[in-house]
Design a protein around this motif. Structure first.
Motif, mmCIF file in Angstrom:
data_model
loop_
_atom_site.group_PDB
_atom_site.id
_atom_site.type_symbol
_atom_site.label_atom_id
_atom_site.label_comp_id
_atom_site.label_asym_id
_atom_site.label_seq_id
_atom_site.Cartn_x
_atom_site.Cartn_y
_atom_site.Cartn_z
ATOM 1 N N THR A 225 0.863 -1.181 0.000
ATOM 2 C CA THR A 225 0.000 0.000 0.000
ATOM 3 C C THR A 225 0.897 1.227 0.000
ATOM 4 N N GLU A 226 0.674 2.131 -0.924
ATOM 5 C CA GLU A 226 1.391 3.401 -0.931
ATOM 6 C C GLU A 226 0.551 4.398 -0.143
ATOM 7 N N VAL A 227 1.147 4.979 0.889
ATOM 8 C CA VAL A 227 0.460 5.954 1.718
ATOM 9 C C VAL A 227 1.123 7.309 1.493
ATOM 10 N N THR A 228 0.313 8.300 1.128
ATOM 11 C CA THR A 228 0.815 9.659 0.938
ATOM 12 C C THR A 228 0.302 10.519 2.087
ATOM 13 N N PHE A 229 1.231 11.133 2.779
ATOM 14 C CA PHE A 229 0.940 12.039 3.884
ATOM 15 C C PHE A 229 0.914 13.444 3.296
ATOM 16 N N VAL A 230 -0.200 14.169 3.471
ATOM 17 C CA VAL A 230 -0.408 15.457 2.816
ATOM 18 C C VAL A 230 -0.743 16.525 3.853
ATOM 19 N N LEU A 231 -0.098 17.685 3.723
ATOM 20 C CA LEU A 231 -0.359 18.841 4.578
ATOM 21 C C LEU A 231 -0.445 20.101 3.715
ATOM 22 N N PRO A 232 -1.091 21.154 4.234
ATOM 23 C CA PRO A 232 -1.071 22.436 3.520
ATOM 24 C C PRO A 232 0.362 22.927 3.349
ATOM 25 N N ALA A 233 0.580 23.784 2.381
ATOM 26 C CA ALA A 233 1.927 24.249 2.059
ATOM 27 C C ALA A 233 2.581 25.033 3.187
ATOM 28 N N ASP A 234 1.799 25.745 3.979
ATOM 29 C CA ASP A 234 2.413 26.649 4.952
ATOM 30 C C ASP A 234 1.919 26.474 6.387
ATOM 31 N N SER A 235 1.233 25.417 6.686
ATOM 32 C CA SER A 235 0.713 25.225 8.031
ATOM 33 C C SER A 235 1.016 23.818 8.518
ATOM 34 N N PRO A 236 1.952 23.672 9.410
ATOM 35 C CA PRO A 236 2.787 24.701 10.038
ATOM 36 C C PRO A 236 3.918 25.121 9.091
ATOM 37 N N PRO A 237 4.489 26.290 9.359
ATOM 38 C CA PRO A 237 5.573 26.782 8.497
ATOM 39 C C PRO A 237 6.853 25.977 8.667
ATOM 40 N N GLY A 238 7.699 26.041 7.654
ATOM 41 C CA GLY A 238 8.995 25.360 7.711
ATOM 42 C C GLY A 238 8.905 23.899 7.323
#
Length: 91
Positions: A11-24
């Motif tokens: 199973t390929e799992v992709t972890f996704v977050l907004p570009a800037d939250s949290p920053p860095g």
């Protein structure tokens, strides 16, 4: 957010977050990478999010958290389960 893609033997799992939250920089850290910060760092995608994909065995469970700059640890609410203070992922 978690995205799952079933393959023949994994199973390929992709972890996704907004570009800037949290920053860095942010990495996903869990039992699948021996809790090694920086082993799976999220990178920018064209749609304005950042993500990293890892391959895991079918029908397995894993504890994980995200680690952001400034030693900021946080969970993924979309995982649905908790394992103590960690998110729990089921493939």
């Amino acid at each position: 957010m978690l995205e799952r893609t079933l393959r023949k033997d994994r199973t390929e799992v992709t972890f996704v977050l907004p570009a800037d939250s949290p920053p860095g920089p942010v990495s996903v850290v869990g039992d699948f990478n021996n809790w090694q910060p920086g082993a799976h760092t999220l990178t920018s995608r064209k749609d304005g999010t950042r993500a990293v994909t890892i391959e895991l065995p079918h029908k397995s469970s894993h504890s994980f958290r995200y680690l952001a700059a400034g030693d900021y640890w946080f969970n993924d609410d979309s995982a649905g389960d908790l394992d103590g203070s960690n998110s729990r992922l089921h493939t």
